[in-house]
Design a protein around this motif. Structure first.
Motif, short mmCIF file in Angstrom:
data_model
loop_
_atom_site.label_atom_id
_atom_site.label_comp_id
_atom_site.label_asym_id
_atom_site.label_seq_id
_atom_site.Cartn_x
_atom_site.Cartn_y
_atom_site.Cartn_z
N THR A 59 0.83 -1.21 0.00
CA THR A 59 0.00 0.00 0.00
C THR A 59 0.86 1.26 0.00
N VAL A 60 1.85 1.29 0.89
CA VAL A 60 2.68 2.50 1.03
C VAL A 60 3.67 2.63 -0.12
N SER A 61 4.24 1.51 -0.55
CA SER A 61 5.28 1.56 -1.57
C SER A 61 4.76 2.10 -2.89
N PHE A 62 3.52 1.83 -3.20
CA PHE A 62 2.97 2.34 -4.45
C PHE A 62 3.09 3.85 -4.52
N GLN A 63 2.66 4.49 -3.43
CA GLN A 63 2.74 5.96 -3.42
C GLN A 63 4.19 6.42 -3.30
N SER A 64 4.99 5.67 -2.53
CA SER A 64 6.40 6.07 -2.32
C SER A 64 7.18 5.99 -3.62
#
Length: 810
Positions: free
Chosen positions: A790-795
């Motif tokens: 979830t976080v890595s996509f935006q990161s």
């Protein structure tokens, strides 16, 4: 002014479509899930509340420990009802049921039987007790006479025109003829009688007149007088044992005394339970229908609450995180004279608008998911759109949710100092990161708890499925009502045995899944004192029973046609031997009897000891059991040795039609019957899985939004790092690690909590798993993996942006 608030709120929502979508969709999912769970809980809490004077109706329960066995039954003895009416001034009325389970029924003059799966003998006070009215017939006379019965509307329509049913005659189980004296409406779906279609007059049953206090076969319901003191009544019930049961026992069991009975740790307790509490608070043997459990209601209620809290937390998190973009708006409004209260109203208007839009979407989602959820929960649930109270409760709950979700963001944003935010110091002046972090921790703590709970439930179900039960449930076909073939039953069995796909065949109605039960007190020859009583099930089987179910003989031998004396032989299990206090080998040749009230005692010789097998639920300890040869031939167990079940069943049905023309062919697999015993656990597991996925989806929506906001907020920092040589991987790690720390804290909080709660749930099972570290490791892996994705996509999305673009952004 209010209209203006909503107009501004609508404009604000349109300016930020991404965050608006996350808020609305997250809230809608949580509200839809909570709505479905609320409908289910409402249905569960309203069982058996439709009867006249429901609050005054109780059922008599019996708890007995004797002969090394403990039983808790939902039935009592035949004379109990009359005694309660006579001796207890608190009792206004009593009525009895004697369950007949399934039966075959046909109209006189026809040959085609119809199988009804549930029927009861009932006293004629049945109508007065529950306030039932007949569609056709007279309640004052309908069940007075022997050989009379009433049918439900559905059962009657199978044989007659509904208005012509009264006065017609029917034949039950190809044996007794009964007159239909009434037609009653189908039983409500949330009634303990929901499966019953036939009610036969108790006057037809000779056993109903017996005066034996030790035989508990009658479900006894009482109606207390208005304002009766239930505590006093419960206390006075304890006198029944001393006044009636013990004097009867002293006639039957020589030498038994009250003092000796109690000193041996035995008990005979009689109690009552309110009718409206039975469905959620009673898990006894001989219940009318499978009951639910109040624990499941609590668990589902918590899940529904968790879903709402998760959705609310999302709203709070996203709203406060997004407040940076609105800091100057707040500063300008305050400079132009807006008060703090007006700003709070403005922001609450926005939360209210989002919540009510979410409500509309939630209702649509719930309506779409309702058929799936009804199947999942095993309940016929519907959304009561036409009920005004439903809408009032829904709107009130939505207002509360809007205030709860919007209050913190409203107060948070209304506190911004205009001087700071207008001169560009908004980013530093806006706090709340600690609160947002705490809310993320709360979300993922709930999610990890649900993951662990789901894994534990499924591991327990897997343990049940794979546990060595002591008998073979695979490939065993049970054919019901074979006694309908009359004197051709044995011929039918022989024909089935000849089929090439059939390995073994046994005639018996006593099976290790829900079936007939017969409990007796046995005594060893020469030891007829109460201290030597052996309480155990007494099953009537044939010569092939042990081989068909693959039971293991650990001492002695099986029944054998070569030994004529085996007609008085008995095989007992390990528990029965343990109650006797001897070794299995030492039990061989001993003689026992259970009919000690007869003038001439009939002794059975122990010829074998069978290894313990689970003939009760895994929630219970294995009790004493005995097998004797008998002719109770209501079911045929067929062990099939081929995988082509369809053709084998067709061949068996063909033989049945030859032997029993016009009789229904009903069958099931023993494995399916075993699985149905744990239907509530399987249902709970499926519900856990569904709502765990929903909770993770809601949590990920929030995390996704926060990661997007964090990446946007740190755009210039990312640009500077890239210019200075930082790689995409380093930037992604830097942006992700803060969120993973929060997930780690959530895991630390949720693991001990989930371990404690699921251990409490497992306490209901005598045979259960131990929660291993692997469960927690898998839950942690799932939570961390989901959060990283979830976080890595935006990161990654932020890390690959051209640094020139981010540095030029003002």
């Amino acid at each position: 002014m209010v209209l203006n608030y909503f107009k501004i709120a609508w404009r604000s929502l349109k300016k930020q479509p991404f965050f608006t979508f996350l808020n609305i969709f997250g809230l809608a999912i949580g509200m839809a899930g909570a709505l479905l769970i609320s409908l289910y809980i409402y249905d569960e809490l309203n069982f058996d509340k439709m009867y006249a004077d429901t609050d005054r109706i109780h059922r008599i329960n019996t708890d007995i420990k004797f002969g090394g066995d403990e039983v808790s039954v939902a039935e009592s003895s035949a004379p109990m009802a009359a005694m309660l009416e006579k001796d207890f001034p608190q009792v206004e009325l009593a009525t009895r049921f004697r369950n007949q389970y399934s039966m075959l029924i046909r109209k006189s003059g026809t040959n085609e039987n119809v199988k009804e799966f549930e029927g009861n003998f009932v006293d004629d006070t049945f109508f007065k007790m529950f306030g039932f009215e007949l569609l056709y017939g007279d309640t004052t006379t309908a069940l007075k006479e022997p050989n009379t019965l009433i049918l439900t509307k559905t059962a009657a329509e199978k044989h007659f025109k509904i208005d012509e049913a009264v006065g017609q005659s029917v034949i039950i189980d190809n044996n007794e003829t009964y007159i239909v004296t009434g037609v009653i409406d189908d039983m409500p779906k949330n009634s303990f009688l929901r499966n019953d279609n036939i009610f036969i007059s108790m006057a037809s049953l000779e056993d109903a007149k017996n005066t034996q206090w030790g035989s508990n076969n009658y479900a006894t319901f009482i109606k207390l007088i208005p304002n009766a003191n239930i505590e006093d009544f419960q206390e006075s019930l304890q006198s029944v044992f001393k006044t009636y049961v013990m004097p009867w026992a002293q006639k039957v069991f020589p030498g038994i005394t009250l003092e000796g009975f109690l000193a041996a740790g035995n008990y005979f307790n009689i109690s009552s339970i309110p009718l409206k509490d039975i469905h959620l608070h009673s898990q006894r043997s001989s219940e009318f229908s499978p009951n639910s459990d109040i624990q499941n209601v609590y668990i589902l209620g918590l899940i529904g609450l968790f879903l709402i809290l998760l959705a609310s937390v999302n709203f709070m998190n996203l709203s406060t995180a997004h407040s940076l973009k609105r800091a100057k708006e707040v500063g300008i409004r305050k400079t132009l004279g807006s008060s703090k209260l007006e700003l709070i109203r403005q922001f609450l208007s926005e939360s209210g608008l989002i919540t009510f839009i979410s409500l509309l979407l939630a209702i649509i989602l719930a309506a779409i998911a309702l058929p799936f959820f009804s199947d999942l929960s095993g309940r016929d649930i519907s959304i009561p759109f036409s009920n005004p109270f439903f809408w009032l409760i829904l709107i009130f709950a939505t207002i509360i949710l809007a205030l709860f979700s919007g209050m913190y963001p409203a107060f948070f944003m209304s506190k911004f100092a205009p001087v700071e935010v207008l001169k560009g110091g908004g980013q530093n002046s806006i706090g709340g990161s600690g609160i947002r972090s705490s809310l993320v921790v709360f979300q993922f703590a709930i999610s990890v708890f649900l993951i662990v709970s789901t894994l534990v439930v499924f591991q327990q179900l897997k343990f049940i499925q794979n546990k060595d039960l002591g008998y073979s449930k695979d490939r065993v076909l049970i054919i019901q009502d074979v006694d309908a073939a009359g004197n051709k039953v044995q011929s039918f069995k022989n024909e089935v045995q000849q089929l090439s796909a059939v390995e073994n065949v046994s005639l018996s109605s006593f099976l290790p899944t829900p079936s007939n039960r017969s409990d007796s007190s046995y005594f060893q020859e020469g030891k007829m004192d109460q201290d030597y009583a052996i309480q155990m099930q007494s099953w009537r089987v044939d010569y092939n029973y042990i081989n068909t179910l693959d039971l293991e003989i650990i001492a002695g031998r099986n029944f054998d046609k070569k030994f004529s004396t085996d007609s008085l032989g008995i095989i007992i299990n390990e528990t029965a031997v343990a109650i006797m206090g001897i070794k299995p080998e030492d039990a061989l040749g001993l003689r026992v009897t259970h009919n000690i009230e007869d003038e001439e005692l009939q002794f059975y010789t122990i010829i074998g000891v069978v290894k313990n097998f689970h003939f009760e639920s895994l929630r219970e300890n294995i009790g004493g059991l005995s097998l004797v040869l008998g002719d109770y031939t209501n079911a045929l167990a067929v062990k099939i040795n081929a995988r082509d079940y369809a053709s084998t069943i067709a061949s068996i049905e063909q033989q049945w039609k030859k032997m029993a023309p016009g009789q229904p062919f009903n069958y099931y697999f023993l494995e399916d019957s075993f699985n149905s015993t744990y239907e509530s656990e399987q249902r709970l597991g499926r519900i856990f899985t569904t709502f765990t996925i929903l909770s993770l989806l809601i949590a990920c929506l929030g995390l996704f939004g926060l990661a997007a906001f964090s990446a946007e907020k740190r755009a210039k920092e990312i640009g500077v790092r890239k210019v200075l040589g930082a790689s995409v991987g380093q930037i992604t790690y830097k942006l992700s690690v803060d969120f993973l720390k929060l997930v780690g804290i959530a895991i630390i909080i949720s693991i001990p909590l989930s371990w404690y709660i699921m251990n409490k749930w497992l306490e209901d099972f005598t045979y259960r798993i131990d929660i291993s570290w692997g469960v927690f490791a898998l839950a942690i892996l799932m939570a961390v993996t989901i959060s990283i994705i979830t976080v890595s996509f935006q990161s990654i999305k932020a890390a690959i942006v051209n640094p020139i673009k981010s540095l030029k952004t003002e």
